[in-house]
Scaffold this motif. Structure first.
Motif, PDB file in Angstrom:
ATOM      1  N   LEU A 161      35.289  46.746  31.993  1.00  0.00           N
ATOM      2  CA  LEU A 161      36.483  46.064  32.519  1.00  0.00           C
ATOM      3  C   LEU A 161      37.142  46.914  33.605  1.00  0.00           C
ATOM      4  CD1 LEU A 161      37.677  43.368  31.303  1.00  0.00           C
ATOM      5  CD2 LEU A 161      39.405  44.778  30.225  1.00  0.00           C
ATOM      6  N   ILE A 162      37.275  48.194  33.314  1.00  0.00           N
ATOM      7  CA  ILE A 162      37.943  49.094  34.257  1.00  0.00           C
ATOM      8  C   ILE A 162      37.085  49.333  35.504  1.00  0.00           C
ATOM      9  CG2 ILE A 162      38.736  51.494  34.522  1.00  0.00           C
ATOM     10  CD1 ILE A 162      39.767  51.094  31.519  1.00  0.00           C
ATOM     11  N   ARG A 163      35.778  49.451  35.298  1.00  0.00           N
ATOM     12  CA  ARG A 163      34.876  49.616  36.447  1.00  0.00           C
ATOM     13  C   ARG A 163      34.968  48.400  37.382  1.00  0.00           C
ATOM     14  NH1 ARG A 163      30.269  47.539  37.049  1.00  0.00           N
ATOM     15  NH2 ARG A 163      29.987  47.113  34.826  1.00  0.00           N
ATOM     16  N   LEU A 164      34.950  47.193  36.795  1.00  0.00           N
ATOM     17  CA  LEU A 164      35.075  45.969  37.600  1.00  0.00           C
ATOM     18  C   LEU A 164      36.422  45.929  38.327  1.00  0.00           C
ATOM     19  CD1 LEU A 164      33.604  43.396  35.037  1.00  0.00           C
ATOM     20  CD2 LEU A 164      32.602  43.999  37.253  1.00  0.00           C
ATOM     21  N   GLY A 165      37.464  46.381  37.623  1.00  0.00           N
ATOM     22  CA  GLY A 165      38.805  46.411  38.219  1.00  0.00           C
ATOM     23  C   GLY A 165      38.873  47.359  39.394  1.00  0.00           C
ATOM     24  N   ARG A 166      38.228  48.526  39.253  1.00  0.00           N
ATOM     25  CA  ARG A 166      38.235  49.518  40.341  1.00  0.00           C
ATOM     26  C   ARG A 166      37.526  48.982  41.574  1.00  0.00           C
ATOM     27  NH1 ARG A 166      37.482  54.448  36.190  1.00  0.00           N
ATOM     28  NH2 ARG A 166      39.719  54.843  36.018  1.00  0.00           N
ATOM     29  N   GLU A 167      36.394  48.307  41.351  1.00  0.00           N
ATOM     30  CA  GLU A 167      35.661  47.714  42.473  1.00  0.00           C
ATOM     31  C   GLU A 167      36.516  46.646  43.146  1.00  0.00           C
ATOM     32  OE1 GLU A 167      31.362  48.323  40.223  1.00  0.00           O
ATOM     33  OE2 GLU A 167      31.976  46.291  40.774  1.00  0.00           O
ATOM     34  N   LYS A 168      37.229  45.894  42.301  1.00  0.00           N
ATOM     35  CA  LYS A 168      38.020  44.773  42.830  1.00  0.00           C
ATOM     36  C   LYS A 168      39.206  45.251  43.655  1.00  0.00           C
ATOM     37  CE  LYS A 168      37.632  40.935  40.835  1.00  0.00           C
ATOM     38  NZ  LYS A 168      37.573  39.901  39.803  1.00  0.00           N
ATOM     39  N   ILE A 169      39.947  46.227  43.169  1.00  0.00           N
ATOM     40  CA  ILE A 169      41.135  46.648  43.925  1.00  0.00           C
ATOM     41  C   ILE A 169      40.722  47.282  45.253  1.00  0.00           C
ATOM     42  CG2 ILE A 169      41.493  48.926  42.814  1.00  0.00           C
ATOM     43  CD1 ILE A 169      44.576  48.203  43.004  1.00  0.00           C
ATOM     44  N   ALA A 170      39.558  47.921  45.276  1.00  0.00           N
ATOM     45  CA  ALA A 170      39.076  48.498  46.541  1.00  0.00           C
ATOM     46  C   ALA A 170      38.814  47.386  47.558  1.00  0.00           C
ATOM     47  CB  ALA A 170      37.810  49.316  46.293  1.00  0.00           C
ATOM     48  N   ARG A 171      38.290  46.256  47.083  1.00  0.00           N
ATOM     49  CA  ARG A 171      38.016  45.123  47.982  1.00  0.00           C
ATOM     50  C   ARG A 171      39.281  44.428  48.455  1.00  0.00           C
ATOM     51  NH1 ARG A 171      34.175  43.479  44.164  1.00  0.00           N
ATOM     52  NH2 ARG A 171      35.448  41.713  43.530  1.00  0.00           N
ATOM     53  N   LYS A 172      40.281  44.347  47.563  1.00  0.00           N
ATOM     54  CA  LYS A 172      41.467  43.521  47.851  1.00  0.00           C
ATOM     55  C   LYS A 172      42.486  44.221  48.743  1.00  0.00           C
ATOM     56  CE  LYS A 172      40.419  40.063  45.041  1.00  0.00           C
ATOM     57  NZ  LYS A 172      40.316  38.663  45.460  1.00  0.00           N
ATOM     58  N   GLY A 173      42.644  45.529  48.583  1.00  0.00           N
ATOM     59  CA  GLY A 173      43.634  46.239  49.389  1.00  0.00           C
ATOM     60  C   GLY A 173      45.057  46.122  48.889  1.00  0.00           C
ATOM     61  N   CYS A 174      45.249  45.671  47.626  1.00  0.00           N
ATOM     62  CA  CYS A 174      46.608  45.575  47.081  1.00  0.00           C
ATOM     63  C   CYS A 174      47.013  46.931  46.489  1.00  0.00           C
ATOM     64  CB  CYS A 174      46.712  44.455  46.053  1.00  0.00           C
ATOM     65  SG  CYS A 174      45.469  44.498  44.754  1.00  0.00           S
ATOM     66  N   ASP A 175      48.281  47.055  46.064  1.00  0.00           N
ATOM     67  CA  ASP A 175      48.787  48.331  45.551  1.00  0.00           C
ATOM     68  C   ASP A 175      48.426  48.553  44.090  1.00  0.00           C
ATOM     69  OD1 ASP A 175      50.320  49.129  47.926  1.00  0.00           O
ATOM     70  OD2 ASP A 175      51.424  47.286  47.483  1.00  0.00           O
ATOM     71  N   PHE A 176      48.439  47.458  43.322  1.00  0.00           N
ATOM     72  CA  PHE A 176      48.124  47.542  41.893  1.00  0.00           C
ATOM     73  C   PHE A 176      47.292  46.331  41.498  1.00  0.00           C
ATOM     74  CE2 PHE A 176      52.081  49.869  42.407  1.00  0.00           C
ATOM     75  CZ  PHE A 176      51.793  51.063  41.748  1.00  0.00           C
ATOM     76  N   LEU A 177      46.453  46.538  40.483  1.00  0.00           N
ATOM     77  CA  LEU A 177      45.676  45.435  39.924  1.00  0.00           C
ATOM     78  C   LEU A 177      45.882  45.438  38.409  1.00  0.00           C
ATOM     79  CD1 LEU A 177      43.579  43.234  40.906  1.00  0.00           C
ATOM     80  CD2 LEU A 177      41.813  44.781  40.057  1.00  0.00           C
ATOM     81  N   VAL A 178      46.292  44.292  37.885  1.00  0.00           N
ATOM     82  CA  VAL A 178      46.485  44.130  36.446  1.00  0.00           C
ATOM     83  C   VAL A 178      45.217  43.490  35.895  1.00  0.00           C
ATOM     84  CG1 VAL A 178      47.922  43.119  34.638  1.00  0.00           C
ATOM     85  CG2 VAL A 178      48.957  43.763  36.845  1.00  0.00           C
ATOM     86  N   VAL A 179      44.455  44.254  35.126  1.00  0.00           N
ATOM     87  CA  VAL A 179      43.151  43.794  34.655  1.00  0.00           C
ATOM     88  C   VAL A 179      43.270  43.330  33.209  1.00  0.00           C
ATOM     89  CG1 VAL A 179      40.712  44.428  34.408  1.00  0.00           C
ATOM     90  CG2 VAL A 179      42.121  45.584  36.111  1.00  0.00           C
TER      91      VAL A 179
END
Ligand code: CTP
Ligand code: CA
Length: 231
Positions: A161-179
């Motif tokens: 879950l956290i690995r997917l979240g890390r990949e996602k926030i890198a793509r999105k460019g937002c400040d925080f991601l709530v996974v």
């Protein structure tokens, strides 16, 4: 009394929340949609108001009552959500993208109800990708605006879950991601939620578990602190 007064740490702040699932029409009576109930996003809008913020809620399809005392904009499609969000974002300090946005829409929308074919058993729908609203808002002129995304993942293992979240926030460019984890029986339409908040570097900054109401309030406390610290 022994009841603590709620934190008013978003007094003087403005929060834009998107909630619910977008629906992409196929014809006048059908759409492609998702199972989002809007519960978590609406709980965030309520909690932001309780903390003293001016709140705008952009609501796509939701299955719960909308809060009163806040500005509500109703949308159906991802295109409408993009338009509403890009219009509203500049007048808000904090944007929380809790909506479940359809990744694809039908290439064509039929003016008439699509008829069942008299021959053949298969129907193929051609879909095209929707614009990424979160990435659009994240890469636009910010003026200090904080942008928060949500990620619902079907991974059952916390590390995945956290690995997917890390990949996602890198793509999105937002400040925080709530996974948070979702599945056939968890996440959507449930009253409870477990979330992990990642920052832009992928670091875990917060974890919360409980009712969607308490999770909403907990994560807003984190963002209120970040807004205060940024001054
Ligand atoms: N989001 C968005 N616009 C889209 C798709 C998603 O703004 N077209 C936002 C969602 O509101 C959410 C975040 O992006 O805050 C993550 O959504 P998610 O569906 O998890 O990410 P995707 O990039 O669409 O990746 P995938 O569905 O393949 O996991
Ligand atoms: Ca998606």
């Amino acid at each position: 009394s022994g009841v603590p007064s709620p934190a008013r740490d978003l007094e003087g702040r403005s929060v834009l929340v998107t909630a619910g699932g977008t629906r992409e029409p196929l014809d006048p009576v059908r759409y492609i949609g998702n199972r989002s109930s809007g519960r978590q996003g609406i709980a965030i809008a309520r909690a932001a108001r309780a903390r003293g913020a001016r709140v705008t809620l952009i609501a796509a399809h939701v299955e719960v009552d909308l809060p009163t005392g806040i500005d509500v904009v109703r949308v159906e499609t991802t295109a409408e959500l993009l338009e509403a969000a890009t219009t509203a974002a500049p007048s808000h300090d904090l944007v929380i993208m809790a909506a479940a946005v359809a990744d694809y829409r039908p290439v064509t929308v039929s003016d008439d109800k699509i008829k069942k074919a008299s021959t053949g058993e298969h129907l193929t729908l051609e879909l095209v990708q929707n614009p990424d609203i979160l990435a659009t808002l994240s890469h636009a002129e910010r003026n200090g605006r904080l942008i928060v995304g949500f990620a619902a993942e079907t991974a059952t293992d916390r590390d995945d879950l956290i690995r997917l979240g890390r990949e996602k926030i890198a793509r999105k460019g937002c400040d925080f991601l709530v996974v948070n984890g979702v599945g056939w029986t968890t996440g959507f339409a449930q009253d409870d939620n477990t979330v992990t908040v990642l920052d832009a570097s992928g670091a875990i900054v917060f974890e919360a578990s409980g009712s969607k109401t308490s999770v909403a309030d907990d994560i807003l406390g984190v963002f209120a602190t970040v807004l205060t610290g940024a001054e």
